[in-house]
Design a protein around this motif. Structure first.
Motif, PDB file in Angstrom:
ATOM      1  N   ALA A 125       0.834  -1.205   0.000  1.00 29.13           N
ATOM      2  CA  ALA A 125       0.000   0.000   0.000  1.00 29.13           C
ATOM      3  C   ALA A 125       0.867   1.251   0.000  1.00 29.13           C
ATOM      4  CB  ALA A 125      -0.926  -0.001   1.212  1.00 29.13           C
ATOM      5  N   PHE A 126       1.874   1.281   0.854  1.00 27.95           N
ATOM      6  CA  PHE A 126       2.728   2.461   0.910  1.00 27.95           C
ATOM      7  C   PHE A 126       3.580   2.603  -0.343  1.00 27.95           C
ATOM      8  CE2 PHE A 126       1.955   2.078   5.550  1.00 27.95           C
ATOM      9  CZ  PHE A 126       1.362   3.324   5.710  1.00 27.95           C
ATOM     10  N   ALA A 127       4.167   1.508  -0.802  1.00 29.71           N
ATOM     11  CA  ALA A 127       4.987   1.571  -2.006  1.00 29.71           C
ATOM     12  C   ALA A 127       4.134   1.883  -3.235  1.00 29.71           C
ATOM     13  CB  ALA A 127       5.732   0.246  -2.203  1.00 29.71           C
ATOM     14  N   GLY A 128       2.952   1.287  -3.311  1.00 27.49           N
ATOM     15  CA  GLY A 128       2.065   1.542  -4.441  1.00 27.49           C
ATOM     16  C   GLY A 128       1.570   2.969  -4.485  1.00 27.49           C
ATOM     17  N   GLY A 129       1.237   3.536  -3.323  1.00 28.90           N
ATOM     18  CA  GLY A 129       0.816   4.930  -3.266  1.00 28.90           C
ATOM     19  C   GLY A 129       1.916   5.865  -3.714  1.00 28.90           C
ATOM     20  N   TRP A 130       3.124   5.590  -3.274  1.00 37.98           N
ATOM     21  CA  TRP A 130       4.282   6.390  -3.674  1.00 37.98           C
ATOM     22  C   TRP A 130       4.524   6.277  -5.180  1.00 37.98           C
ATOM     23  CZ3 TRP A 130       9.047   4.285  -5.344  1.00 37.98           C
ATOM     24  CH2 TRP A 130      10.085   5.218  -5.507  1.00 37.98           C
ATOM     25  N   ALA A 131       4.499   5.054  -5.699  1.00 45.26           N
ATOM     26  CA  ALA A 131       4.766   4.838  -7.124  1.00 45.26           C
ATOM     27  C   ALA A 131       3.680   5.463  -7.999  1.00 45.26           C
ATOM     28  CB  ALA A 131       4.878   3.335  -7.412  1.00 45.26           C
ATOM     29  N   GLN A 177       1.798  15.417  -1.331  1.00 45.21           N
ATOM     30  CA  GLN A 177       0.460  15.355  -0.735  1.00 45.21           C
ATOM     31  C   GLN A 177      -0.397  14.292  -1.426  1.00 45.21           C
ATOM     32  OE1 GLN A 177      -1.721  19.036  -0.756  1.00 45.21           O
ATOM     33  NE2 GLN A 177      -2.780  18.481   1.136  1.00 45.21           N
ATOM     34  N   GLY A 178      -0.303  14.197  -2.738  1.00 42.43           N
ATOM     35  CA  GLY A 178      -1.026  13.156  -3.467  1.00 42.43           C
ATOM     36  C   GLY A 178      -0.559  11.764  -3.078  1.00 42.43           C
ATOM     37  N   ALA A 179       0.755  11.623  -2.830  1.00 45.18           N
ATOM     38  CA  ALA A 179       1.293  10.327  -2.408  1.00 45.18           C
ATOM     39  C   ALA A 179       0.707   9.927  -1.058  1.00 45.18           C
ATOM     40  CB  ALA A 179       2.819  10.384  -2.339  1.00 45.18           C
ATOM     41  N   HIS A 180       0.631  10.882  -0.142  1.00 47.29           N
ATOM     42  CA  HIS A 180       0.083  10.573   1.186  1.00 47.29           C
ATOM     43  C   HIS A 180      -1.395  10.203   1.113  1.00 47.29           C
ATOM     44  CE1 HIS A 180       3.780  11.546   3.111  1.00 47.29           C
ATOM     45  NE2 HIS A 180       3.752  12.827   2.763  1.00 47.29           N
ATOM     46  N   ILE A 181      -2.127  10.882   0.257  1.00 46.40           N
ATOM     47  CA  ILE A 181      -3.553  10.564   0.096  1.00 46.40           C
ATOM     48  C   ILE A 181      -3.726   9.172  -0.499  1.00 46.40           C
ATOM     49  CG2 ILE A 181      -5.651  11.194  -1.170  1.00 46.40           C
ATOM     50  CD1 ILE A 181      -4.737  14.152  -0.800  1.00 46.40           C
ATOM     51  N   LEU A 182      -2.949   8.859  -1.536  1.00 44.88           N
ATOM     52  CA  LEU A 182      -3.024   7.516  -2.131  1.00 44.88           C
ATOM     53  C   LEU A 182      -2.609   6.445  -1.138  1.00 44.88           C
ATOM     54  CD1 LEU A 182      -1.701   7.972  -5.771  1.00 44.88           C
ATOM     55  CD2 LEU A 182      -3.945   7.150  -5.068  1.00 44.88           C
ATOM     56  N   GLN A 183      -1.579   6.710  -0.364  1.00 44.28           N
ATOM     57  CA  GLN A 183      -1.142   5.737   0.628  1.00 44.28           C
ATOM     58  C   GLN A 183      -2.218   5.502   1.686  1.00 44.28           C
ATOM     59  OE1 GLN A 183       2.517   7.578   1.855  1.00 44.28           O
ATOM     60  NE2 GLN A 183       3.760   6.348   0.450  1.00 44.28           N
ATOM     61  N   ALA A 184      -2.877   6.558   2.104  1.00 39.63           N
ATOM     62  CA  ALA A 184      -3.952   6.410   3.090  1.00 39.63           C
ATOM     63  C   ALA A 184      -5.117   5.603   2.515  1.00 39.63           C
ATOM     64  CB  ALA A 184      -4.441   7.780   3.551  1.00 39.63           C
ATOM     65  N   ALA A 185      -5.461   5.864   1.248  1.00 35.59           N
ATOM     66  CA  ALA A 185      -6.552   5.122   0.612  1.00 35.59           C
ATOM     67  C   ALA A 185      -6.194   3.644   0.461  1.00 35.59           C
ATOM     68  CB  ALA A 185      -6.881   5.736  -0.750  1.00 35.59           C
ATOM     69  N   LEU A 186      -4.979   3.376   0.030  1.00 34.11           N
ATOM     70  CA  LEU A 186      -4.555   1.983  -0.128  1.00 34.11           C
ATOM     71  C   LEU A 186      -4.396   1.300   1.236  1.00 34.11           C
ATOM     72  CD1 LEU A 186      -2.044   2.340  -3.097  1.00 34.11           C
ATOM     73  CD2 LEU A 186      -4.358   1.390  -3.142  1.00 34.11           C
ATOM     74  N   PHE A 187      -3.986   2.055   2.251  1.00 37.78           N
ATOM     75  CA  PHE A 187      -3.915   1.505   3.607  1.00 37.78           C
ATOM     76  C   PHE A 187      -5.301   1.089   4.089  1.00 37.78           C
ATOM     77  CE2 PHE A 187      -3.979   1.860   8.216  1.00 37.78           C
ATOM     78  CZ  PHE A 187      -2.850   1.158   8.585  1.00 37.78           C
ATOM     79  N   ALA A 188      -6.313   1.936   3.838  1.00 36.37           N
ATOM     80  CA  ALA A 188      -7.690   1.594   4.225  1.00 36.37           C
ATOM     81  C   ALA A 188      -8.159   0.341   3.498  1.00 36.37           C
ATOM     82  CB  ALA A 188      -8.624   2.765   3.938  1.00 36.37           C
ATOM     83  N   LEU A 189      -7.809   0.231   2.217  1.00 33.91           N
ATOM     84  CA  LEU A 189      -8.139  -0.979   1.462  1.00 33.91           C
ATOM     85  C   LEU A 189      -7.432  -2.189   2.066  1.00 33.91           C
ATOM     86  CD1 LEU A 189      -9.578  -2.162  -1.033  1.00 33.91           C
ATOM     87  CD2 LEU A 189      -7.485  -1.685  -2.307  1.00 33.91           C
ATOM     88  N   GLY A 190      -6.199  -1.998   2.515  1.00 41.62           N
ATOM     89  CA  GLY A 190      -5.457  -3.075   3.170  1.00 41.62           C
ATOM     90  C   GLY A 190      -6.115  -3.531   4.462  1.00 41.62           C
TER      91      GLY A 190
END
Length: 84
Positions: free
Chosen positions: A34-40, A50-63
């Motif tokens: 989730a963290f690596a995917g959000g960053w990538a 900021q977009g990376a942090h938002i994507l990471q949070a969304a993917l973390f919630a999915l996790g």
């Protein structure tokens, strides 16, 4: 149908330990991805920090949803309690 009031349940520790161990292993992979995917994805789409942090949070919630589903499914296969 309904269990008698006098029956008690006992924790099956080997099953609990097995499911927790698998959840730790799979959780490390899910949340790391989730963290690596959000960053990538943020770099790929040029979203910035900021977009990376938002994507990471969304993917973390999915996790979290994936891990919840995993533990529930594992509990059906390896019950945590048994009647004694």
């Amino acid at each position: 149908m309904n269990a008698p009031a006098s029956s008690s349940r006992q924790i099956v520790w080997p099953s609990v330990i097995t499911v927790i161990s698998a959840a730790i292993l799979i959780g490390a992979e899910v949340f790391g991805a989730a963290f690596a995917g959000g960053w990538a994805l943020a770099i790929l789409f040029g979203l910035g920090d900021q977009g990376a942090h938002i994507l990471q949070a969304a993917l973390f919630a999915l996790g979290v949803l994936v891990m919840t589903a995993f533990v529930r499914a594992a509990q059906r296969i390896e019950p945590f309690t048994k009647r004694s």
